[in-house]
Structure formats: C-alpha cells, structure tokens
Design an enzyme around this catalytic site. Sequence first.
Site: not given
Length: 166
Positions: A37, A39, A42, A104
């Site tokens: 991904c 992410t 990153h 959350c």
Amino acid sequence: MLAANYVGERTITIEEREAAELRPGEVRVAVAYVGICGTDLHVFHGDMDARVTMPATIGHEMSGTIAEIGPDVDGWAVGDAVTVMPLAWDGTCPACRAGNEHICQNLDFIGIDSPGALQQSWNVPASTLVRLPEGVSLREAALVEPVAVAVHDVRRSELAPATAPW
C-alpha cells in the site's frame, strides 16, 4: 516462520521467528498474498518512524486462510478463506459511541500500529475478518481492501453520470 520487518532507514529485513501465541478473540491466518500500500511505502521511506514500533512487520492488504482459531471465537473454521478489514476500534471512546469508529481515539490500524501481514502466519482479531465469497481467488482477494477504499470514496463523492446538455 518467516517475517519481513521494517527496521528503519529504508531497510526491510527477513527474520525467522516463532508464531505469536493466540489470544482470546484472535485467529491465526496463513497468509497467501500481501499487497504493498502507499501507506507501507510511507513507512518504508521513514515518514512514519514516530508512529511504528520497530522492527515493524507491516502490511494490511492481504488474503489467506484460517490456520487456527483462538479461544472465544465463533463462526469461523480452519480453512476459511479471508481478508482483513485492518481497523480495530475500542468501541468505548466518545468517537466510537457517536458512530465514528474510523476516528477512534484508540484506533489500531493493523499493519501499522500493530503487526501486519508480511509474515507467513498472522494473528488478527476475529472481528476484523472478512469471509471471501466462493470463487474469489486468494490472489484477487488481496486487492479487496484497496478496492473497498476506492468504492467508499466514490460513494462519498456522490459522483453521478453526467447528462448530455443536448
């Protein structure tokens, strides 16, 4: 089992280790496929070093089959083909109680905040499993999570077919 770990400075190492002990409410998944991904990139580039605990086993776009079922898990069987919805919320914070689990205050983004799928055997909360429909290959199923994100974004955009002005 083998696991790939981000250890910092654009470095991934492969290590052999014992599978983690199953806790109540968890299943062990034999990982078949893992996607990479944005992410994950990153993390690899060091942009998330303040967030991840190293060594970090990353990866959340995946597919596999249930290899073992832990205590307090119902509705699943060894051999079930699955993918994972990689967000585990606490259900008790103000955001969760207001129906906003995605923000959350104690959100566990599985594969970033806790160990991910770049390992042969992965323990995950049974509550995050998504059963794969009959006929969906494990290879294709590794793309379920990124496709779900795209579908969600298009729905939120309220994009509709254009009508010709003529």
